[in-house]
Design a protein around this motif. Structure first.
Motif, PDB file in Angstrom:
ATOM      1  N   ASP A 180       0.814  -1.225   0.000  1.00 10.07           N
ATOM      2  CA  ASP A 180       0.000   0.000   0.000  1.00 10.07           C
ATOM      3  C   ASP A 180       0.845   1.272   0.000  1.00 10.07           C
ATOM      4  OD1 ASP A 180      -2.222  -1.572   0.032  1.00 10.07           O
ATOM      5  OD2 ASP A 180      -2.477  -1.501   2.213  1.00 10.07           O
ATOM      6  N   TRP A 181       2.020   1.221   0.594  1.00 11.49           N
ATOM      7  CA  TRP A 181       2.819   2.433   0.772  1.00 11.49           C
ATOM      8  C   TRP A 181       3.758   2.731  -0.393  1.00 11.49           C
ATOM      9  CZ3 TRP A 181       7.890   0.880   0.774  1.00 11.49           C
ATOM     10  CH2 TRP A 181       8.128  -0.466   1.101  1.00 11.49           C
ATOM     11  N   CYS A 182       3.728   1.879  -1.420  1.00  7.81           N
ATOM     12  CA  CYS A 182       4.611   2.135  -2.560  1.00  7.81           C
ATOM     13  C   CYS A 182       3.915   1.798  -3.869  1.00  7.81           C
ATOM     14  CB  CYS A 182       5.936   1.373  -2.416  1.00  7.81           C
ATOM     15  SG  CYS A 182       5.836  -0.388  -2.748  1.00  7.81           S
ATOM     16  N   ARG A 183       4.525   2.222  -4.973  1.00  3.22           N
ATOM     17  CA  ARG A 183       3.980   1.968  -6.303  1.00  3.22           C
ATOM     18  C   ARG A 183       5.072   1.402  -7.196  1.00  3.22           C
ATOM     19  NH1 ARG A 183      -0.292   3.349  -9.724  1.00  3.22           N
ATOM     20  NH2 ARG A 183      -1.369   4.182  -7.899  1.00  3.22           N
ATOM     21  N   PHE A 184       4.713   0.361  -7.958  1.00  2.00           N
ATOM     22  CA  PHE A 184       5.617  -0.209  -8.947  1.00  2.00           C
ATOM     23  C   PHE A 184       5.370   0.442 -10.302  1.00  2.00           C
ATOM     24  CE2 PHE A 184       5.967  -4.641  -6.747  1.00  2.00           C
ATOM     25  CZ  PHE A 184       6.840  -4.101  -5.831  1.00  2.00           C
ATOM     26  N   HIS A 185       6.445   0.759 -10.990  1.00  2.69           N
ATOM     27  CA  HIS A 185       6.400   1.186 -12.386  1.00  2.69           C
ATOM     28  C   HIS A 185       7.188   0.139 -13.168  1.00  2.69           C
ATOM     29  CE1 HIS A 185       5.093   5.322 -11.178  1.00  2.69           C
ATOM     30  NE2 HIS A 185       5.805   5.013 -10.100  1.00  2.69           N
ATOM     31  N   LEU A 186       6.511  -0.657 -13.992  1.00  8.73           N
ATOM     32  CA  LEU A 186       7.145  -1.796 -14.654  1.00  8.73           C
ATOM     33  C   LEU A 186       7.419  -1.502 -16.124  1.00  8.73           C
ATOM     34  CD1 LEU A 186       4.958  -4.712 -13.213  1.00  8.73           C
ATOM     35  CD2 LEU A 186       7.047  -3.717 -12.253  1.00  8.73           C
ATOM     36  N   CYS A 187       8.594  -1.902 -16.574  1.00  2.07           N
ATOM     37  CA  CYS A 187       8.971  -1.803 -17.995  1.00  2.07           C
ATOM     38  C   CYS A 187       9.519  -3.155 -18.424  1.00  2.07           C
ATOM     39  CB  CYS A 187      10.020  -0.715 -18.199  1.00  2.07           C
ATOM     40  SG  CYS A 187      10.726  -0.694 -19.866  1.00  2.07           S
ATOM     41  N   VAL A 188       8.892  -3.774 -19.408  1.00  4.12           N
ATOM     42  CA  VAL A 188       9.351  -5.062 -19.936  1.00  4.12           C
ATOM     43  C   VAL A 188      10.168  -4.795 -21.197  1.00  4.12           C
ATOM     44  CG1 VAL A 188       8.656  -7.321 -20.797  1.00  4.12           C
ATOM     45  CG2 VAL A 188       7.346  -6.221 -18.967  1.00  4.12           C
ATOM     46  N   TYR A 189      11.370  -5.323 -21.238  1.00  2.00           N
ATOM     47  CA  TYR A 189      12.349  -4.957 -22.276  1.00  2.00           C
ATOM     48  C   TYR A 189      13.037  -6.226 -22.773  1.00  2.00           C
ATOM     49  CZ  TYR A 189      16.756  -2.797 -23.973  1.00  2.00           C
ATOM     50  OH  TYR A 189      17.851  -2.418 -24.703  1.00  2.00           O
ATOM     51  N   HIS A 190      12.818  -6.559 -24.054  1.00  2.00           N
ATOM     52  CA  HIS A 190      13.419  -7.776 -24.614  1.00  2.00           C
ATOM     53  C   HIS A 190      13.553  -7.626 -26.121  1.00  2.00           C
ATOM     54  CE1 HIS A 190       9.405  -8.860 -26.010  1.00  2.00           C
ATOM     55  NE2 HIS A 190       8.967  -8.578 -24.796  1.00  2.00           N
ATOM     56  N   SER A 191      14.141  -8.619 -26.769  1.00  2.00           N
ATOM     57  CA  SER A 191      14.495  -8.505 -28.182  1.00  2.00           C
ATOM     58  C   SER A 191      13.347  -8.828 -29.128  1.00  2.00           C
ATOM     59  CB  SER A 191      15.683  -9.428 -28.493  1.00  2.00           C
ATOM     60  OG  SER A 191      15.341 -10.779 -28.201  1.00  2.00           O
ATOM     61  N   ARG A 192      12.197  -9.287 -28.624  1.00  2.00           N
ATOM     62  CA  ARG A 192      11.087  -9.598 -29.520  1.00  2.00           C
ATOM     63  C   ARG A 192      10.182  -8.398 -29.794  1.00  2.00           C
ATOM     64  NH1 ARG A 192       8.736 -15.236 -27.176  1.00  2.00           N
ATOM     65  NH2 ARG A 192      10.653 -16.474 -27.316  1.00  2.00           N
ATOM     66  N   HIS A 193      10.444  -7.284 -29.140  1.00  2.00           N
ATOM     67  CA  HIS A 193       9.675  -6.094 -29.458  1.00  2.00           C
ATOM     68  C   HIS A 193       9.912  -5.707 -30.918  1.00  2.00           C
ATOM     69  CE1 HIS A 193       8.176  -5.067 -25.499  1.00  2.00           C
ATOM     70  NE2 HIS A 193       9.384  -5.128 -24.979  1.00  2.00           N
ATOM     71  N   PRO A 194       8.893  -5.212 -31.626  1.00  2.00           N
ATOM     72  CA  PRO A 194       9.163  -4.600 -32.939  1.00  2.00           C
ATOM     73  C   PRO A 194      10.202  -3.497 -32.774  1.00  2.00           C
ATOM     74  CG  PRO A 194       6.801  -4.842 -32.573  1.00  2.00           C
ATOM     75  CD  PRO A 194       7.466  -5.195 -31.273  1.00  2.00           C
ATOM     76  N   MET A 195      11.021  -3.293 -33.779  1.00  2.00           N
ATOM     77  CA  MET A 195      12.151  -2.380 -33.651  1.00  2.00           C
ATOM     78  C   MET A 195      11.727  -0.970 -33.251  1.00  2.00           C
ATOM     79  SD  MET A 195      14.896  -3.992 -33.895  1.00  2.00           S
ATOM     80  CE  MET A 195      15.990  -2.586 -33.957  1.00  2.00           C
ATOM     81  N   LEU A 196      10.571  -0.516 -33.755  1.00  2.00           N
ATOM     82  CA  LEU A 196      10.108   0.823 -33.408  1.00  2.00           C
ATOM     83  C   LEU A 196       9.783   0.916 -31.920  1.00  2.00           C
ATOM     84  CD1 LEU A 196       9.402   3.614 -34.571  1.00  2.00           C
ATOM     85  CD2 LEU A 196       7.055   2.790 -34.896  1.00  2.00           C
ATOM     86  N   VAL A 197       9.131  -0.126 -31.393  1.00  2.00           N
ATOM     87  CA  VAL A 197       8.787  -0.154 -29.964  1.00  2.00           C
ATOM     88  C   VAL A 197      10.049  -0.240 -29.124  1.00  2.00           C
ATOM     89  CG1 VAL A 197       7.577  -1.453 -28.155  1.00  2.00           C
ATOM     90  CG2 VAL A 197       6.545  -1.211 -30.429  1.00  2.00           C
ATOM     91  N   ARG A 198      10.962  -1.122 -29.527  1.00  2.00           N
ATOM     92  CA  ARG A 198      12.208  -1.277 -28.759  1.00  2.00           C
ATOM     93  C   ARG A 198      13.021   0.015 -28.752  1.00  2.00           C
ATOM     94  NH1 ARG A 198      16.818  -5.982 -29.700  1.00  2.00           N
ATOM     95  NH2 ARG A 198      18.429  -5.042 -28.384  1.00  2.00           N
TER      96      ARG A 198
END
Length: 316
Positions: A180-198
């Motif tokens: 409750d006292w904190c917030r997660f900000h998640l970023c998933v980063y890998h090589s299968r993203h389309p190049m524009l997204v990556r």
């Protein structure tokens, strides 16, 4: 074999690692020297002496040397010893230890599922809870304070060995949420993203994780917007990534949790923790946690080869 290999090799450069035992380095030079003599005798120009170029590299310096007609290798040995002694003196002068690591035990996770995908998803859910708790603990010990709002902020990296388990862990971590006292900000980063997204992900990470000026991140408008969008006093930014986070990325994290694969991979990743900032990590507060087994081994509770993609285990 070293003599034969060195003799067949046309190169005139012998690279000497400053981390190898001196006797091994001396033996390598002697083997290369003997092999080069055979090469000269069979294919070299008559009457031309041997001139072996050598180089020593470490994080402080690069030194080159040329050794002509040094059959016993004593001149080489003196140059190598001199380099090592200078290196030891420079290491001794370093007062800060930026990274301390600890091995994190992972309890054996069992699943009744028969198919591979369901078993992996179950492991991801179970592992996500452990990673969540450890991320919060690492954040408590390794964070920065926003000078405007007083919120505690940390940037952490959870590095997985393969992409499919990364999906399961990321989605499970998202479902669990933060305390409750904190917030997660998640970023998933890998090589299968389309190049524009990556490219867009990397552009944003490059902006946030350049920490040569540690307080500069708090002046970035998009980052300030994220901080202001929630009331929690603790904001934990977590990048869940595969090996793409290790090579070619000049990023500086506060902490990391690592699923082990090769030793080279672990070393590369460790270099991304406190990369840009002067920092002395307390002995009782490690900022890198290394899981004591990988997901491949968790999927095979009865044993079998686990460290092979990458790794050195084999069925033999």
């Amino acid at each position: 074999r070293l003599v034969n290999w060195a003799g067949m090799l046309g190169s005139r450069i012998l690279l000497s690692s400053a981390t190898l035992p001196p006797a091994f380095v001396q033996g390598l030079f002697s083997a290369y020297n003997a092999g080069r003599a055979e090469f000269q005798r069979h294919r070299g120009q008559p009457g031309v002496g041997q001139d072996i170029s050598c180089a020593w590299f470490d994080e402080f310096d690069a030194v080159a040397g040329s050794f002509r007609d040094d059959p016993d290798g004593m001149a080489f040995h003196e140059a190598h010893t001199s380099f090592i002694e200078r290196r030891i003196a420079k290491l001794a002068a370093i007062k800060e230890v930026r990274r301390r690591a600890a091995i994190l035990p992972v309890a054996m996770i069992t699943s009744d599922a028969n198919d591979r995908a369901s078993k992996q998803a179950h492991i991801g859910r179970e592992l996500a809870e452990l990673l969540r708790n450890k991320a919060v603990e690492l954040h408590r010990n390794h964070h920065s304070v926003d000078p405007v709002s007083g919120k505690r902020v940390s940037f952490g990296l959870i590095r997985m060995a393969n992409i499919d388990p990364l999906f399961d862990v990321a989605s499970s971590l998202y479902s669990l949420g933060a305390p409750d006292w904190c917030r997660f900000h998640l970023c998933v980063y890998h090589s299968r993203h389309p190049m524009l997204v990556r490219a867009e992900i990397e552009r944003e990470l490059d902006t946030l994780l350049k920490r040569h000026k540690p307080e500069a991140v708090f002046d970035i408008p998009a980052f300030r917007e994220r901080l202001g969008a929630s009331e929690e006093t603790d904001q934990i930014f977590i990048v869940l990534a595969t090996a793409v986070a290790e090579v070619g990325r000049d990023h500086c994290y506060d902490w990391a949790i690592v699923e082990p694969s090769s030793m080279r991979s672990i070393i590369q990743l460790a270099g991304r923790v406190k990369r840009h900032r002067v920092f002395n990590c307390p002995p009782d507060s490690p900022n890198i946690l290394l899981l004591d087994q990988n997901i491949r081994s968790l999927k095979r509770p009865t044993g079998g080869v686990a460290f092979c993609w990458p790794g050195f285990e084999s069925a033999d």
